[in-house]
Design a protein around this motif. Sequence first.
Motif, PDB file in Angstrom:
ATOM      1  N   VAL A  20       0.844  -1.205   0.000  1.00 45.83           N
ATOM      2  CA  VAL A  20       0.000   0.000   0.000  1.00 45.83           C
ATOM      3  C   VAL A  20       0.876   1.251   0.000  1.00 45.83           C
ATOM      4  O   VAL A  20       0.630   2.201  -0.754  1.00 45.83           O
ATOM      5  CB  VAL A  20      -0.961   0.009   1.217  1.00 45.83           C
ATOM      6  N   LEU A  21       1.911   1.252   0.812  1.00 45.17           N
ATOM      7  CA  LEU A  21       2.815   2.412   0.861  1.00 45.17           C
ATOM      8  C   LEU A  21       3.473   2.661  -0.497  1.00 45.17           C
ATOM      9  O   LEU A  21       3.557   3.810  -0.949  1.00 45.17           O
ATOM     10  CB  LEU A  21       3.883   2.210   1.932  1.00 45.17           C
ATOM     11  N   LYS A  22       3.936   1.608  -1.145  1.00 47.38           N
ATOM     12  CA  LYS A  22       4.581   1.761  -2.460  1.00 47.38           C
ATOM     13  C   LYS A  22       3.599   2.276  -3.497  1.00 47.38           C
ATOM     14  O   LYS A  22       3.947   3.128  -4.321  1.00 47.38           O
ATOM     15  CB  LYS A  22       5.200   0.444  -2.907  1.00 47.38           C
ATOM     16  N   MET A  23       2.367   1.760  -3.461  1.00 47.45           N
ATOM     17  CA  MET A  23       1.354   2.234  -4.420  1.00 47.45           C
ATOM     18  C   MET A  23       1.030   3.710  -4.197  1.00 47.45           C
ATOM     19  O   MET A  23       0.857   4.459  -5.149  1.00 47.45           O
ATOM     20  CB  MET A  23       0.073   1.419  -4.288  1.00 47.45           C
ATOM     21  N   ARG A  24       0.922   4.109  -2.944  1.00 47.37           N
ATOM     22  CA  ARG A  24       0.496   5.473  -2.640  1.00 47.37           C
ATOM     23  C   ARG A  24       1.626   6.489  -2.711  1.00 47.37           C
ATOM     24  O   ARG A  24       1.431   7.618  -3.146  1.00 47.37           O
ATOM     25  CB  ARG A  24      -0.111   5.531  -1.229  1.00 47.37           C
ATOM     26  N   PHE A  25       2.839   6.093  -2.234  1.00 50.52           N
ATOM     27  CA  PHE A  25       3.895   7.088  -2.036  1.00 50.52           C
ATOM     28  C   PHE A  25       5.195   6.798  -2.781  1.00 50.52           C
ATOM     29  O   PHE A  25       6.140   7.555  -2.676  1.00 50.52           O
ATOM     30  CB  PHE A  25       4.190   7.231  -0.539  1.00 50.52           C
ATOM     31  N   GLY A  26       5.268   5.695  -3.526  1.00 46.53           N
ATOM     32  CA  GLY A  26       6.495   5.391  -4.268  1.00 46.53           C
ATOM     33  C   GLY A  26       7.491   4.620  -3.417  1.00 46.53           C
ATOM     34  O   GLY A  26       7.115   3.859  -2.531  1.00 46.53           O
ATOM     35  N   ASP A  27       8.768   4.833  -3.700  1.00 47.72           N
ATOM     36  CA  ASP A  27       9.829   4.104  -2.997  1.00 47.72           C
ATOM     37  C   ASP A  27       9.800   4.417  -1.502  1.00 47.72           C
ATOM     38  O   ASP A  27       9.629   5.571  -1.107  1.00 47.72           O
ATOM     39  CB  ASP A  27      11.199   4.460  -3.559  1.00 47.72           C
ATOM     40  N   ILE A  28      10.008   3.390  -0.709  1.00 52.61           N
ATOM     41  CA  ILE A  28       9.994   3.510   0.743  1.00 52.61           C
ATOM     42  C   ILE A  28      11.438   3.441   1.240  1.00 52.61           C
ATOM     43  O   ILE A  28      12.172   2.504   0.875  1.00 52.61           O
ATOM     44  CB  ILE A  28       9.164   2.372   1.381  1.00 52.61           C
ATOM     45  N   PRO A  29      11.853   4.405   2.071  1.00 53.91           N
ATOM     46  CA  PRO A  29      13.227   4.375   2.594  1.00 53.91           C
ATOM     47  C   PRO A  29      13.511   3.066   3.356  1.00 53.91           C
ATOM     48  O   PRO A  29      12.639   2.563   4.073  1.00 53.91           O
ATOM     49  CB  PRO A  29      13.280   5.576   3.554  1.00 53.91           C
ATOM     50  N   PRO A  30      14.715   2.530   3.209  1.00 52.46           N
ATOM     51  CA  PRO A  30      15.059   1.258   3.861  1.00 52.46           C
ATOM     52  C   PRO A  30      14.827   1.265   5.378  1.00 52.46           C
ATOM     53  O   PRO A  30      14.424   0.253   5.940  1.00 52.46           O
ATOM     54  CB  PRO A  30      16.547   1.060   3.534  1.00 52.46           C
ATOM     55  N   LYS A  31      15.062   2.381   6.042  1.00 52.29           N
ATOM     56  CA  LYS A  31      14.860   2.451   7.487  1.00 52.29           C
ATOM     57  C   LYS A  31      13.388   2.243   7.841  1.00 52.29           C
ATOM     58  O   LYS A  31      13.069   1.589   8.841  1.00 52.29           O
ATOM     59  CB  LYS A  31      15.354   3.808   8.029  1.00 52.29           C
ATOM     60  N   ILE A  32      12.480   2.752   7.017  1.00 52.39           N
ATOM     61  CA  ILE A  32      11.042   2.573   7.252  1.00 52.39           C
ATOM     62  C   ILE A  32      10.667   1.105   7.034  1.00 52.39           C
ATOM     63  O   ILE A  32       9.908   0.524   7.812  1.00 52.39           O
ATOM     64  CB  ILE A  32      10.209   3.497   6.341  1.00 52.39           C
TER      65      ILE A  32
END
Length: 95
Positions: A20-32
């Motif tokens: 869901v995060l990738k669909m909504r906001f793109g790449d997710i930082p590795p720490k997240i």
Amino acid sequence: MFQFEDEANIVQDREDLLSVLKMRFGDIPPKIVENIYNINSYDTLERLILVASNAPNFKIFIEELEEGDGSFRLLGDRFNPIETTYNGGRTDAEK
């Protein structure tokens, strides 16, 4: 539920949250991503899936992620994903 079912649900919820995060906001930082993989509470993951689906921006999701297990309500315009559509991707505070 059996323990292995609980663990399987937690693993699936982590993956669902990241999707869901990738669909909504793109790449997710590795720490997240690492922080999400460290969550072992089914209820927290379920809440964060709702947050990721409804938060108008990634910053609000991060704030909720940092709340940990203590937060449980999603109230007000802070969780209106449609608001950013009408404001060109910005919340009122970002205008």
